[in-house]
Design an enzyme around this catalytic site. Structure first.
Site, PDB file in Angstrom:
ATOM      1  CG  HIS A  42      16.585   1.546   3.646  1.00  0.00           C
ATOM      2  ND1 HIS A  42      16.281   0.218   3.775  1.00  0.00           N
ATOM      3  CD2 HIS A  42      15.480   2.232   4.022  1.00  0.00           C
ATOM      4  CE1 HIS A  42      15.035   0.093   4.204  1.00  0.00           C
ATOM      5  NE2 HIS A  42      14.525   1.296   4.356  1.00  0.00           N
ATOM      6  CG  ASP A  51       6.944  -2.447   0.315  1.00  0.00           C
ATOM      7  OD1 ASP A  51       7.492  -2.417  -0.810  1.00  0.00           O
ATOM      8  OD2 ASP A  51       7.361  -1.794   1.294  1.00  0.00           O
ATOM      9  CG  ASP A  57       7.850  -6.732   7.620  1.00  0.00           C
ATOM     10  OD1 ASP A  57       6.828  -6.204   7.145  1.00  0.00           O
ATOM     11  OD2 ASP A  57       8.746  -6.087   8.194  1.00  0.00           O
ATOM     12  CG  ASP A  83       9.324  -4.327   3.090  1.00  0.00           C
ATOM     13  OD1 ASP A  83      10.385  -4.801   3.533  1.00  0.00           O
ATOM     14  OD2 ASP A  83       8.807  -3.291   3.530  1.00  0.00           O
ATOM     15  CG  ASP A  98      19.483  -1.170   3.339  1.00  0.00           C
ATOM     16  OD1 ASP A  98      19.459  -0.972   4.555  1.00  0.00           O
ATOM     17  OD2 ASP A  98      18.448  -1.287   2.639  1.00  0.00           O
ATOM     18  CD  GLU A 111       6.431   0.952   3.069  1.00  0.00           C
ATOM     19  OE1 GLU A 111       7.401   1.209   2.322  1.00  0.00           O
ATOM     20  OE2 GLU A 111       6.404  -0.023   3.838  1.00  0.00           O
ATOM     21  CG  MET A 114      11.858   1.650  -4.339  1.00  0.00           C
ATOM     22  SD  MET A 114      12.587   1.157  -2.750  1.00  0.00           S
ATOM     23  CE  MET A 114      11.320   0.071  -2.120  1.00  0.00           C
ATOM     24  CG  ASP A 170       5.660  -4.468   9.916  1.00  0.00           C
ATOM     25  OD1 ASP A 170       4.896  -5.060   9.132  1.00  0.00           O
ATOM     26  OD2 ASP A 170       6.626  -3.783   9.547  1.00  0.00           O
ATOM     27  CD  GLU A 199       5.211  -3.703   4.636  1.00  0.00           C
ATOM     28  OE1 GLU A 199       6.133  -2.941   4.283  1.00  0.00           O
ATOM     29  OE2 GLU A 199       5.233  -4.368   5.693  1.00  0.00           O
ATOM     30  CG  HIS A 254       3.000  -1.305   6.727  1.00  0.00           C
ATOM     31  ND1 HIS A 254       3.873  -0.417   6.165  1.00  0.00           N
ATOM     32  CD2 HIS A 254       3.774  -2.225   7.362  1.00  0.00           C
ATOM     33  CE1 HIS A 254       5.117  -0.789   6.440  1.00  0.00           C
ATOM     34  NE2 HIS A 254       5.075  -1.883   7.164  1.00  0.00           N
ATOM     35  CE  LYS A 306       5.019  -0.886  10.722  1.00  0.00           C
ATOM     36  NZ  LYS A 306       6.412  -1.299  10.925  1.00  0.00           N
TER      37      LYS A 306
HETATM   38  C1  GLT Z   1      11.421  -0.800   6.961  1.00  0.00           C
HETATM   39  C2  GLT Z   1       9.919  -0.875   6.899  1.00  0.00           C
HETATM   40  C3  GLT Z   1       9.433  -1.183   5.544  1.00  0.00           C
HETATM   41  C4  GLT Z   1       9.740  -0.106   4.553  1.00  0.00           C
HETATM   42  C5  GLT Z   1      11.190   0.068   4.337  1.00  0.00           C
HETATM   43  C6  GLT Z   1      11.416   1.247   3.417  1.00  0.00           C
HETATM   44  S1  GLT Z   1      12.057   0.237   5.798  1.00  0.00           S
HETATM   45  O1  GLT Z   1      11.984  -2.055   6.786  1.00  0.00           O
HETATM   46  O2  GLT Z   1       9.471  -1.864   7.833  1.00  0.00           O
HETATM   47  O3  GLT Z   1       8.066  -1.431   5.535  1.00  0.00           O
HETATM   48  O4  GLT Z   1       9.175  -0.461   3.322  1.00  0.00           O
HETATM   49  O5  GLT Z   1      11.922   2.339   4.080  1.00  0.00           O
HETATM   50 MN    MN Z   2       6.303  -4.097   7.281  1.00  0.00          MN
HETATM   51 MN    MN Z   3       7.472  -1.781   3.457  1.00  0.00          MN
END
Ligand code: GLT
Ligand code: MN
Ligand code: MN
Length: 398
Positions: free
Chosen positions: A61, A252, A264, A298, A64, A188, A95, A262, A224, A227, A190
């Site tokens: 980002h 992702d 991750d 991600d 970041d 993306e 990216m 979420d 993702e 998501h 969610k």
């Molecule tokens: C954030 C989110 C991710 C996205 C990122 C891109 S930001 O961490 O949870 O899923 O991919 O903006």
């Molecule tokens: Mn996520």
């Molecule tokens: Mn993501």
């Protein structure tokens, strides 16, 4: 096997196109209930460590790397140092994306806010983030609209949200063309978090929305795992639809249990079967063209980990992907699997239902008789097929 020996077939290398975000391995372990458990890592240090682990790319980002509100001189100094580190380590930035969610100005959305000044600021910030990404070599700009949604849904008609999102993207695709950048956008989806409900909640919603944009060709999706899984949907089906539409511009990868926040998690650490089927799909094992874009993780390390655990996590994501790719190839080459999958189709029936409308073919189709009971009779051996997949996954076949 020692992952550090070159004889290890699952050791990640540049050729694998694996990437991580600065925010992923850089995640300090903060959650809504607790403070950070790890120190913040310097972006240049992250690049060096990722290169050592065998990654190919690092994504970011704008904030970041360059703190929100940094002066132009500070920005240029930070970017110059980062570029030198990338070059030194042979790493790329495939990216970039825009942070449109941390600052309180975006508390009720960025592109969809009711306040036109917030929307204008969001578009302006995104143009600067696009410039930054392009300067670092990025070919994809991701749009994750985490704040584009509601809790008190009476605050705006959802159609205004969509219309404003569209207006912003139309300006931005125009900006990219006007600058002559070689860049594509990846949207993306969610379903929720941080907002109660986020607009355009799944990859399927995004795929339709893209077709309403001025420059649909420039825009694809960045699905993702976590998501779509949060909403209980099949990630593999969503990604396949994006591939079918020629819109899988980025992905992702992570892991997630259905119905949770979420998470991750490290790629492949939950729902190994979906992870296997996803890798099989992306690798084109079943005869379709493979996905040839970046393989981005991600995800972040558990909050329990120190920095050493973060690099274990990163290597784990990449190794699991490679192991699953090998398992998928072995599965599809297994004669017992082939015997089930390669059943011959009725050529005459195929002809009748392929190639779209043809008046003559439709007449033939209407005239043909079928025996539904006979068609229903044979078992399809999917129990055996799925058990074979399980045994490949468990490492007792192939
Ligand atoms: C954030 C989110 C991710 C996205 C990122 C891109 S930001 O961490 O949870 O899923 O991919 O903006
Ligand atoms: Mn996520
Ligand atoms: Mn993501």
């Amino acid at each position: 096997m020692d992952p550090k020996t070159s004889a290890d077939p699952f050791r990640p290398s540049r050729a694998d196109r694996f990437s991580f975000g600065l925010w992923t391995v850089g995640n300090p372990g903060r959650d809504p209930f607790g403070e950070a458990t790890r120190a913040r890592l310097d972006p240049n240090h992250i690049v060096r460590k990722l290169a050592e682990c065998g990654a190919w790319g690092v994504n970011l980002h704008d904030n970041d790397l360059v703190p929100f509100g940094a002066s132009a001189t500070d920005r240029d100094r930070i970017v110059a140092e980062f570029k030198a580190t990338l070059e030194d380590c042979g790493m790329v930035v495939p990216m970039a994306t825009t942070n449109l969610f941390t600052h309180p100005v975006f508390k009720d959305g960025a592109f969809t806010s009711n306040d036109a000044r917030v929307r204008a600021f969001a578009v302006q910030k995104t143009m600067a983030a696009i410039d930054l990404g392009v300067e670092l070599g990025a070919r994809t700009h991701v749009f994750w609209g985490g704040r584009e949604g509601t809790e008190a849904d009476a605050c705006r008609d959802p159609r205004d949200g969509l219309k404003r999102f569209r207006d912003a993207l139309n300006i931005l695709t125009g900006y990219v063309r006007d600058q002559g950048y070689d860049l594509r956008f990846a949207l993306e989806a969610k379903p929720n978090e941080p907002r109660g409900d986020i607009y355009l909640s799944t990859t399927g919603h995004m795929l339709h929305f893209i077709e309403t944009l001025d420059d649909a060709e420039m825009v694809g999706v960045n699905p993702e795992v976590a998501h779509e899984t949060m909403a209980g949907l099949s990630f593999v089906h969503g990604v396949a639809q994006a591939m079918d539409a020629g819109k899988l511009f980025h992905i992702d990868l992570n892991a997630q249990r259905i119905g949770r926040y979420d998470q991750d998690l490290r790629f492949g650490s939950e729902d190994m079967k979906q992870a296997f089927l996803l890798v099989r799909l992306l690798e084109g094992v079943n005869g379709y063209a493979a996905y040839d874009g970046p393989l981005h993780f991600d995800a972040h390390a558990y909050r329990t980990e120190d920095e050493a655990g973060v690099w274990e996590f990163a290597v784990g994501c990449m190794r699991t992907y490679k192991i699953l790719a090998a398992r998928a190839r072995a599965f599809d080459a297994d004669p017992d699997v082939r015997e089930i999958l390669d059943t011959e189709s009725d050529a005459e029936a195929e002809r009748l239902v392929s190639g779209g409308f043809d008046a003559e073919r439709v007449r033939e189709l209407r005239a043909r008789t079928f025996d539904p009971d006979a068609l229903a009779a044979p078992g399809l051996r999917y129990e055996r097929l799925d058990q074979l997949m399980t045994e490949h996954l468990l490492g007792v076949r192939g």
